[in-house]
Design an enzyme around this catalytic site. Structure first.
Site, mmCIF file in Angstrom:
data_model
loop_
_atom_site.group_PDB
_atom_site.id
_atom_site.type_symbol
_atom_site.label_atom_id
_atom_site.label_comp_id
_atom_site.label_asym_id
_atom_site.label_seq_id
_atom_site.Cartn_x
_atom_site.Cartn_y
_atom_site.Cartn_z
ATOM 1 N N GLY A 55 41.096 -15.861 -12.872
ATOM 2 C CA GLY A 55 40.356 -14.924 -12.032
ATOM 3 C C GLY A 55 40.476 -15.326 -10.575
ATOM 4 C CB CYS A 82 43.764 -20.267 -14.084
ATOM 5 S SG CYS A 82 43.966 -20.366 -12.282
ATOM 6 C CE1 TYR A 83 35.891 -18.631 -11.157
ATOM 7 C CE2 TYR A 83 35.524 -17.761 -13.368
ATOM 8 C CZ TYR A 83 35.030 -18.116 -12.122
ATOM 9 O OH TYR A 83 33.699 -17.971 -11.844
ATOM 10 C CG HIS A 169 48.287 -18.654 -15.079
ATOM 11 N ND1 HIS A 169 47.281 -17.787 -15.437
ATOM 12 C CD2 HIS A 169 47.984 -19.104 -13.836
ATOM 13 C CE1 HIS A 169 46.411 -17.693 -14.444
ATOM 14 N NE2 HIS A 169 46.805 -18.486 -13.459
ATOM 15 C CD GLU A 171 48.471 -16.512 -18.589
ATOM 16 O OE1 GLU A 171 47.788 -16.153 -17.607
ATOM 17 O OE2 GLU A 171 48.405 -17.658 -19.088
ATOM 18 C CB SER A 223 52.991 13.840 -22.616
ATOM 19 O OG SER A 223 53.374 12.553 -23.071
ATOM 20 C CG ASP A 227 52.445 5.559 -24.840
ATOM 21 O OD1 ASP A 227 53.096 4.650 -25.380
ATOM 22 O OD2 ASP A 227 52.104 5.546 -23.645
ATOM 23 C CB SER A 229 56.919 10.712 -29.226
ATOM 24 O OG SER A 229 57.248 11.604 -28.178
ATOM 25 C CE LYS A 366 54.766 2.543 -22.783
ATOM 26 N NZ LYS A 366 54.679 4.029 -22.850
#
Length: 510
Positions: A55, A82-83, A169, A171, A223, A227, A229, A366
């Site tokens: 953060g 981290c934070y 980090h 990640e 659309s 997503d 579809s 996604k």
């Protein structure tokens, strides 16, 4: 779907989504929730482990996020990043100080081999640091597990209480063995068994939709993107002809895509309706130049079209949307900042004519949506499509939108994508597209002076779309693309290539 659950508590970190993705890549289900709701989520969802995100705050700031100390006495393994590491240290009696020199970027970090978090890792790795404050003194029961040049306590733990913390980090891709560190926490500390998979998700969600919908009818906001579809395929598997999929062709699709979408669903069990609303959308956007206003107008118009189609097909009980997890997080839920507005987040207006909204993809990223598409047997044409914003080309035209500009951009974008594919670069570039700028400049074509539009090309490489580098497209390929566009597309006389990374830029221009 019954599975083990890991809670990610968001302290406003920019990498909160990335932490969640890494956890799911390890076969473990997780969700991101605000730190302020920690006790409620723990009580209601019974997590097997907890991860504190980073953060932007200092733990000593009056408005800094705090955590209820009781969370450390619940016998739930916790990893602070981290934070998250600093708030753990401060809350449990350690000392956090502000460094004279901030530490950002790649850093050589020593790991102490007796920590289960660093099992089977080298004694020294490159980590990604992003902090000014640092842990000066750990809480009494903690031991130091790693250190760096500017971070004497780059890692600490109380293994008896299953509390772990790292200043760096794990990640991000820049940290070597970062995923292994997260996996060690999940499997060796939390006791995860990897019961999260897309095949199980598909099966359980189909059953859940059947139970929820019953014999009701569903109207899907299709659309044509990945997503919606994938959602169409999921609903088709679950309820078949009870589904009416309304594909609104707003006129902002890429070249030939409307027909490709319609062809892809012709053999699926559903009622498929294609609505040509291109003129309607253009009229609504006349003289509109501000990006957020464009998004909101398009979102509102989508809702209006679906309302009208619902009345045509008769009674409809549910409204389905392809909202995914980043939409939810980026739209300002939790402590994350609002990055962009999404027309398909936050429910429907009070006056819309449906009982309820259903969003079966709401907790998926996604890449997971694409995996689900393959599980369901959806065509590669749809599943492998590169990301395309809901408003489509409307936000790839800077300034006012006209049919002439749309046609120009469609043709230019098609040439760009075609030449990238011919050069075999489509496998290495994660997203690439053209943007029609509002800038005009002087040019010479033949014996004539021109004053026409400048087209920008954008190509990026990324593993997560949270950060991205510009694609290093060879000059000869760029030259061929430029020559073709200028020669084949009217009213464009200058081509530029975007060489900025994310951050500081976003991938899209608007």
């Amino acid at each position: 779907m019954k599975h083990q659950f890991v809670l990610i508590l968001d302290f406003g970190g920019q990498y909160n989504q990335l932490i969640a993705r890494r956890v799911r890549e390890c076969g473990v289900y997780c969700e991101v929730h605000p730190y302020s709701k920690a006790l409620y989520i723990i009580k209601s969802k019974n997590p097997i482990g907890i991860i504190f995100t980073g953060g932007p705050s200092s733990v000593y700031s009056d408005c800094a996020p705090k955590i209820d100390p009781s969370i450390f006495s619940m016998n739930i393994p916790i990893l602070g990043i981290c934070y998250g590491a600093q708030i753990m240290a401060q809350t449990l009696g350690g000392e956090v100080k502000s460094a004279k020199v901030s530490e950002y970027g790649k850093t050589k970090t020593k790991l102490f081999k007796d920590s289960i978090l660093f099992k089977n890792l080298p004694e020294e790795i490159i980590t990604w640091m992003s902090h000014t404050d640092y842990i000066a003194t750990p809480p009494k029961s903690f031991k130091v597990t790693s250190s760096g040049p500017s971070s004497p306590i780059a890692g600490m733990e109380d293994s008896d209480k299953k509390l772990y913390a790292v200043q760096f980090h794990p990640e991000v891709n820049h940290t070597e063995y970062g995923k292994e560190i997260i996996k060690n926490f999940l499997y060796d500390v939390c006791g995860c068994n990897g019961d999260w998979s897309m095949s199980k998700y598909a099966q359980s969600t189909i059953e859940s939709i059947k139970k929820q919908v019953g014999d009701g009818k569903v109207l899907l906001a299709l659309s044509g993107g990945v997503d919606s579809s994938v959602l169409a395929a999921l609903l088709s598997k679950a309820i078949g002809s009870q589904l009416t999929a309304v594909f609104v062709d707003h006129g902002f699709m890429r070249k030939n895509e409307g027909n490709e979408i319609e062809d892809s669903f012709k053999n699926w069990n559903m009622k498929f309706i294609r609505v040509d609303a291109s003129e309607r959308f253009l009229n609504r956007l006349a003289f509109v130049t501000e990006p957020e206003k464009k998004r909101k107008i398009i979102g509102e118009e989508f809702i209006r079209v679906f309302e009208e189609e619902a009345r045509k097909v008769g009674a409809v009980d549910y409204f389905a949307q392809g909202t995914i997890y980043p939409d939810v997080i980026e739209s300002g839920n939790g402590d994350a900042s609002l990055i962009k507005s999404h027309h398909n987040v936050g429910g429907l207006p009070d006056y819309i004519d449906f009982k309820e909204i259903i969003e079966p993809l709401r907790m998926l990223f996604k890449d997971e949506v694409r995996q689900l598409g393959f599980e369901l047997g959806l065509s590669d044409v749809l599943v492998k499509r590169q990301p395309f914003p809901g408003p489509g080309l409307a936000i790839r035209i800077i300034g006012e939108i006209t049919k002439e500009k749309l046609d120009m951009l469609r043709d230019a974008d098609f040439i760009f994508r075609e030449e990238i594919a011919k050069a075999g670069l489509d496998r290495n570039i994660n997203q690439y597209f053209a943007v029609l700028t509002s800038m005009k400049s002087v040019g010479v074509m033949g014996d004539f002076r021109t004053y026409d539009y400048t087209l920008a090309l954008r190509g990026v490489t990324t593993s997560d779309f949270m950060t991205a580098d510009f694609a290093k497209i060879p000059y000869d390929v760029l030259e061929k693309i430029s020559v073709r566009i200028v020669n084949e597309v009217k009213n464009i006389n200058r081509i530029v290539y975007d060489i900025t990374t994310k951050p500081p830029s976003t991938i899209e221009w608007e």
